[in-house]
Design a protein around this motif. Structure first.
Motif, PDB file in Angstrom:
ATOM      1  N   LEU A   1       0.786  -1.162  -0.027  1.00  0.00           N
ATOM      2  CA  LEU A   1      -0.259   0.074  -0.018  1.00  0.00           C
ATOM      3  C   LEU A   1       0.820   1.357  -0.113  1.00  0.00           C
ATOM      4  O   LEU A   1       0.525   2.202  -0.661  1.00  0.00           O
ATOM      5  CB  LEU A   1      -0.920   0.009   1.102  1.00  0.00           C
ATOM      6  N   VAL A   2       1.846   1.138   0.846  1.00  0.00           N
ATOM      7  CA  VAL A   2       2.739   2.275   0.900  1.00  0.00           C
ATOM      8  C   VAL A   2       3.907   2.265  -0.459  1.00  0.00           C
ATOM      9  O   VAL A   2       4.134   3.452  -0.821  1.00  0.00           O
ATOM     10  CB  VAL A   2       3.690   2.310   2.136  1.00  0.00           C
ATOM     11  N   GLY A   3       4.533   1.228  -0.684  1.00  0.00           N
ATOM     12  CA  GLY A   3       5.229   1.158  -1.759  1.00  0.00           C
ATOM     13  C   GLY A   3       6.657   1.323  -1.315  1.00  0.00           C
ATOM     14  O   GLY A   3       7.771   1.392  -2.154  1.00  0.00           O
ATOM     15  N   ARG A   4       6.930   1.035   0.044  1.00  0.00           N
ATOM     16  CA  ARG A   4       8.315   1.054   0.597  1.00  0.00           C
ATOM     17  C   ARG A   4       8.415  -0.075   1.689  1.00  0.00           C
ATOM     18  O   ARG A   4       7.247  -0.454   2.253  1.00  0.00           O
ATOM     19  CB  ARG A   4       8.571   2.343   1.344  1.00  0.00           C
ATOM     20  N   SER A   5       9.565  -0.405   2.008  1.00  0.00           N
ATOM     21  CA  SER A   5       9.733  -1.433   3.036  1.00  0.00           C
ATOM     22  C   SER A   5       9.524  -0.541   4.372  1.00  0.00           C
ATOM     23  O   SER A   5       9.996   0.499   4.428  1.00  0.00           O
ATOM     24  CB  SER A   5      11.240  -1.998   2.958  1.00  0.00           C
ATOM     25  N   LYS A   6       9.101  -1.456   5.388  1.00  0.00           N
ATOM     26  CA  LYS A   6       8.777  -0.892   6.528  1.00  0.00           C
ATOM     27  C   LYS A   6      10.074  -0.593   7.509  1.00  0.00           C
ATOM     28  O   LYS A   6      10.286   0.378   8.381  1.00  0.00           O
ATOM     29  CB  LYS A   6       7.672  -1.587   7.473  1.00  0.00           C
ATOM     30  N   GLY A   7      10.830  -1.548   7.154  1.00  0.00           N
ATOM     31  CA  GLY A   7      12.146  -1.269   8.068  1.00  0.00           C
ATOM     32  C   GLY A   7      13.234  -0.462   7.384  1.00  0.00           C
ATOM     33  O   GLY A   7      13.433   0.877   8.089  1.00  0.00           O
ATOM     34  N   GLU A   8      13.734  -0.639   6.284  1.00  0.00           N
ATOM     35  CA  GLU A   8      14.639   0.362   5.640  1.00  0.00           C
ATOM     36  C   GLU A   8      14.028   1.738   4.940  1.00  0.00           C
ATOM     37  O   GLU A   8      14.708   2.584   5.175  1.00  0.00           O
ATOM     38  CB  GLU A   8      15.403  -0.274   4.485  1.00  0.00           C
ATOM     39  N   GLY A   9      12.945   1.323   4.582  1.00  0.00           N
ATOM     40  CA  GLY A   9      12.224   2.481   3.818  1.00  0.00           C
ATOM     41  C   GLY A   9      12.508   2.784   2.578  1.00  0.00           C
ATOM     42  O   GLY A   9      12.219   3.515   1.980  1.00  0.00           O
ATOM     43  N   ALA A  10      13.054   1.594   2.140  1.00  0.00           N
ATOM     44  CA  ALA A  10      13.485   1.491   0.528  1.00  0.00           C
ATOM     45  C   ALA A  10      12.009   1.420  -0.118  1.00  0.00           C
ATOM     46  O   ALA A  10      11.405   0.660   0.075  1.00  0.00           O
ATOM     47  CB  ALA A  10      14.615   0.302   0.377  1.00  0.00           C
ATOM     48  N   PRO A  11      12.446   1.872  -1.491  1.00  0.00           N
ATOM     49  CA  PRO A  11      11.044   1.441  -2.404  1.00  0.00           C
ATOM     50  C   PRO A  11      11.171   0.122  -3.000  1.00  0.00           C
ATOM     51  O   PRO A  11      12.095  -0.679  -2.680  1.00  0.00           O
ATOM     52  CB  PRO A  11      11.665   2.397  -3.658  1.00  0.00           C
ATOM     53  N   LEU A  12       9.941  -0.574  -3.136  1.00  0.00           N
ATOM     54  CA  LEU A  12       9.944  -1.749  -3.370  1.00  0.00           C
ATOM     55  C   LEU A  12      10.523  -2.363  -4.574  1.00  0.00           C
ATOM     56  O   LEU A  12      10.717  -3.503  -4.739  1.00  0.00           O
ATOM     57  CB  LEU A  12       8.762  -2.251  -3.317  1.00  0.00           C
ATOM     58  N   SER A  13      10.951  -1.267  -5.337  1.00  0.00           N
ATOM     59  CA  SER A  13      11.689  -1.713  -6.561  1.00  0.00           C
ATOM     60  C   SER A  13      13.138  -2.178  -6.395  1.00  0.00           C
ATOM     61  O   SER A  13      13.811  -2.246  -7.101  1.00  0.00           O
ATOM     62  CB  SER A  13      11.373  -0.688  -7.445  1.00  0.00           C
ATOM     63  N   GLY A  14      13.476  -1.844  -5.072  1.00  0.00           N
ATOM     64  CA  GLY A  14      14.964  -2.045  -4.740  1.00  0.00           C
ATOM     65  C   GLY A  14      15.797  -0.928  -4.587  1.00  0.00           C
ATOM     66  O   GLY A  14      15.216  -0.013  -4.388  1.00  0.00           O
ATOM     67  N   GLY A  15      17.021  -1.157  -3.794  1.00  0.00           N
ATOM     68  CA  GLY A  15      17.942  -0.105  -3.276  1.00  0.00           C
ATOM     69  C   GLY A  15      17.655  -0.088  -1.795  1.00  0.00           C
ATOM     70  O   GLY A  15      17.038  -0.629  -1.092  1.00  0.00           O
TER      71      GLY A  15
ATOM     72  N   THR B   1       9.446  -5.180 -12.622  1.00  0.00           N
ATOM     73  CA  THR B   1       8.383  -6.042 -12.263  1.00  0.00           C
ATOM     74  C   THR B   1       9.144  -7.307 -11.785  1.00  0.00           C
ATOM     75  O   THR B   1      10.374  -7.487 -11.589  1.00  0.00           O
ATOM     76  CB  THR B   1       7.803  -6.685 -13.847  1.00  0.00           C
ATOM     77  N   GLY B   2       8.188  -7.976 -11.095  1.00  0.00           N
ATOM     78  CA  GLY B   2       8.466  -9.277 -10.156  1.00  0.00           C
ATOM     79  C   GLY B   2       8.400 -10.530 -11.096  1.00  0.00           C
ATOM     80  O   GLY B   2       8.427 -10.469 -12.207  1.00  0.00           O
ATOM     81  N   ALA B   3       8.598 -11.601 -10.393  1.00  0.00           N
ATOM     82  CA  ALA B   3       8.853 -12.870 -11.313  1.00  0.00           C
ATOM     83  C   ALA B   3       7.331 -13.260 -11.946  1.00  0.00           C
ATOM     84  O   ALA B   3       7.240 -13.698 -12.830  1.00  0.00           O
ATOM     85  CB  ALA B   3       8.884 -14.195 -10.213  1.00  0.00           C
ATOM     86  N   THR B   4       6.289 -12.503 -11.382  1.00  0.00           N
ATOM     87  CA  THR B   4       4.982 -12.945 -12.177  1.00  0.00           C
ATOM     88  C   THR B   4       4.904 -11.743 -13.387  1.00  0.00           C
ATOM     89  O   THR B   4       3.843 -12.048 -13.856  1.00  0.00           O
ATOM     90  CB  THR B   4       3.925 -13.068 -10.912  1.00  0.00           C
ATOM     91  N   GLY B   5       5.558 -10.951 -13.130  1.00  0.00           N
ATOM     92  CA  GLY B   5       5.338  -9.759 -14.197  1.00  0.00           C
ATOM     93  C   GLY B   5       4.565  -8.639 -13.879  1.00  0.00           C
ATOM     94  O   GLY B   5       4.569  -7.739 -14.299  1.00  0.00           O
ATOM     95  N   ALA B   6       3.996  -8.799 -12.639  1.00  0.00           N
ATOM     96  CA  ALA B   6       3.239  -7.596 -11.915  1.00  0.00           C
ATOM     97  C   ALA B   6       4.474  -6.416 -11.491  1.00  0.00           C
ATOM     98  O   ALA B   6       5.372  -6.823 -11.134  1.00  0.00           O
ATOM     99  CB  ALA B   6       2.567  -8.090 -10.837  1.00  0.00           C
ATOM    100  N   PRO B   7       4.247  -5.277 -11.655  1.00  0.00           N
ATOM    101  CA  PRO B   7       4.868  -4.343 -11.081  1.00  0.00           C
ATOM    102  C   PRO B   7       5.356  -4.342  -9.623  1.00  0.00           C
ATOM    103  O   PRO B   7       4.326  -4.731  -8.852  1.00  0.00           O
ATOM    104  CB  PRO B   7       4.061  -2.933 -11.338  1.00  0.00           C
ATOM    105  N   LEU B   8       6.388  -4.049  -9.380  1.00  0.00           N
ATOM    106  CA  LEU B   8       6.889  -4.270  -8.016  1.00  0.00           C
ATOM    107  C   LEU B   8       6.327  -3.001  -7.044  1.00  0.00           C
ATOM    108  O   LEU B   8       6.048  -3.136  -6.083  1.00  0.00           O
ATOM    109  CB  LEU B   8       8.587  -4.067  -7.734  1.00  0.00           C
ATOM    110  N   MET B   9       6.271  -1.945  -7.865  1.00  0.00           N
ATOM    111  CA  MET B   9       5.566  -0.770  -7.108  1.00  0.00           C
ATOM    112  C   MET B   9       4.102  -0.626  -7.885  1.00  0.00           C
ATOM    113  O   MET B   9       3.856  -0.411  -8.965  1.00  0.00           O
ATOM    114  CB  MET B   9       6.112   0.672  -7.588  1.00  0.00           C
ATOM    115  N   ALA B  10       3.179  -1.020  -6.910  1.00  0.00           N
ATOM    116  CA  ALA B  10       1.472  -1.239  -7.387  1.00  0.00           C
ATOM    117  C   ALA B  10       1.141   0.061  -8.065  1.00  0.00           C
ATOM    118  O   ALA B  10       1.447   1.232  -7.587  1.00  0.00           O
ATOM    119  CB  ALA B  10       0.822  -1.597  -6.147  1.00  0.00           C
TER     120      ALA B  10
END
Length: 430
Positions: A303-317, A328-337
């Motif tokens: 929902l947020v688009g970030r990890s709760k711990g590091e605060g990194a975007p779900l796309s990585g980094g 995109t992830g393994a299923t082809g869906a965007p990592l950032m909804a």
């Protein structure tokens, strides 16, 4: 600039008290990740990245303090309605009196010398006295003018300034999901008092309200704690009441180009009297805390688009990595909804629009059902109100909206800085 390095040490015999040291939290244009900006001068910093209790910011300068100033930990915000009996001269007199008092309060002084205990035993003190012995605590006082100051709800130009009303200063449109309450909405004037000691901030609003007696009355006010954004590179990123790091993408005080583009009204903008100022949007956003606390961690992060711990975007980094909305992830869906808050609030989704955010958390006890009355008191400064409108409309499909309720709203034109010997908004009345 009004934001200058603090003057450490004692001032006029006032003692210094240690900073409270409460570390902030935050939220965004609805909660996380909407961009903003901050000022250029940084105070001496303490252990938590905020100004020391001895910090004192100059009230005078090119811009009003409390916008790009490194965000303090505490807030008392107040909106006022001007008395129906007040005329133009009376309004100017009120602004002049507020200016004189604010210039003293921001330096850790009473509203007038000997104000609390030096007057007659047979008259009320000129200063209420609860801040005696306390330092300035980084206090900033920022003034704004609402649309109804220029023309009231009946269309009356009470002070002969309707023709000088900024064209962009209009009541905000209704947004999807708004559940606004009249008691938290609007106002002719506003005062934002920020400090690192809550008693100092409350003292400022209390005494400025007292000075206004018979000329303007409180319409509504809000206490806030825990800054919701970092406004300087000297500050670490806080967490909001949903537990996520907030304000990662906020423009910092050191980014002068971004401030000029997105925050400050330019001399070429209309009207000229507002040059060096900004537009302030205030929104009271209640968080449905109890529902959120039952959401699975993975869903919260989506929902947020970030990890709760590091605060990194779900796309990585890491926290400050730029989000990759194409990843995109393994299923082809965007990592950032597509409905993630970070994606919808990001400048890339809004034609490059950015805002300076410096809101605060609030907890106003509980409601009649025993639920926390808590959330975000959102504050943003922007060169044009359209910047806020653009982002807020983009957030209409934000997945976080299920857990948010907008209950208050106001907009104000914030005049430019005040020179010694002038009062706030003086160019408007010239």
């Amino acid at each position: 600039m009004a934001e200058q390095a603090p003057a450490p040490g004692s001032r006029d015999g006032i003692s210094r008290r240690g900073i409270l040291g409460l570390f902030g939290a935050g939220a965004a244009g609805a909660v996380v990740g909407a961009a903003g900006g901050a000022g250029t001068a940084v105070a001496v910093t303490g252990a938590f990245g905020g100004p020391e209790a001895s910090a004192a910011y100059d009230f005078h300068g090119t811009h009003q303090a409390g916008i790009t100033t490194p965000a303090q930990d505490r807030l008392h915000f107040a909106a006022f309605d001007v008395s129906d009996s007040l005329d133009r001269a009376g309004l100017v007199g009120l602004l002049a009196d507020w200016t004189d008092a604010a210039a003293r309060l921001t330096q850790g002084l009473e509203v007038e010398e000997g104000g609390a205990v030096g007057g007659s035993d047979h008259a009320p003190p000129a200063d209420t006295g609860e801040a005696l012995g306390l330092p300035a605590a980084g206090l900033t006082i920022t003034f704004g003018f609402g649309p109804t100051l220029f023309e009231d709800a009946a269309g009356v130009d009470r002070f002969g300034i309707a023709a000088r009303r900024p064209p962009a200063l209009q009541a905000l449109p209704r947004f999807q999901g708004d559940a606004l309450k009249a008691e938290w909405t609007g106002g002719d004037l506003c005062i934002q008092a920020c400090a690192d000691d809550p008693q100092v901030a409350v003292h400022a609003i209390r005494n400025l309200s007292r000075i206004a007696f018979g000329r303007a009355s409180l319409r509504w006010s809000q206490l806030g704690f825990g800054r919701t954004s970092s406004t300087s590179t000297s500050q670490s990123t806080p967490r909001n009441l949903f537990g996520f790091k907030d304000g990662t993408a906020n423009v910092k005080a050191e980014d002068g180009e971004a401030l000029a583009e997105h925050v400050w009204v330019d001399a070429a903008d209309e009207p000229a009297w507002l040059a060096g100022g900004s537009y302030l949007v205030a929104r009271k956003i209640r968080m449905v805390i109890e529902n959120w606390d039952r959401v699975q961690l993975g869903e919260q992060e989506q929902l947020v688009g970030r990890s709760k711990g590091e605060g990194a975007p779900l796309s990585g980094g890491t926290e400050f990595a730029e989000p990759d909305f194409e990843a995109t992830g393994a299923t082809g869906a965007p990592l950032m909804a597509a409905t993630s808050h970070v994606r919808l609030a990001h400048a890339a989704s809004n034609g490059g629009v950015r805002m300076l955010r410096r809101g605060y958390n609030f907890v106003d006890g509980n409601d009649q059902l025993g639920r926390l009355d808590a959330g975000l008191f959102f504050l943003s400064f922007q060169r044009s109100p359209e910047q806020f409108v653009t982002v807020q409309r983009s957030l209409a499909s934000d997945g976080l909206n299920e857990y948010l309720k907008h209950v208050g709203s106001a907009i104000f034109a914030v005049p430019g800085g005040i020179r010694p010997g002038e009062h706030v908004g003086q160019p408007l009345f010239a």
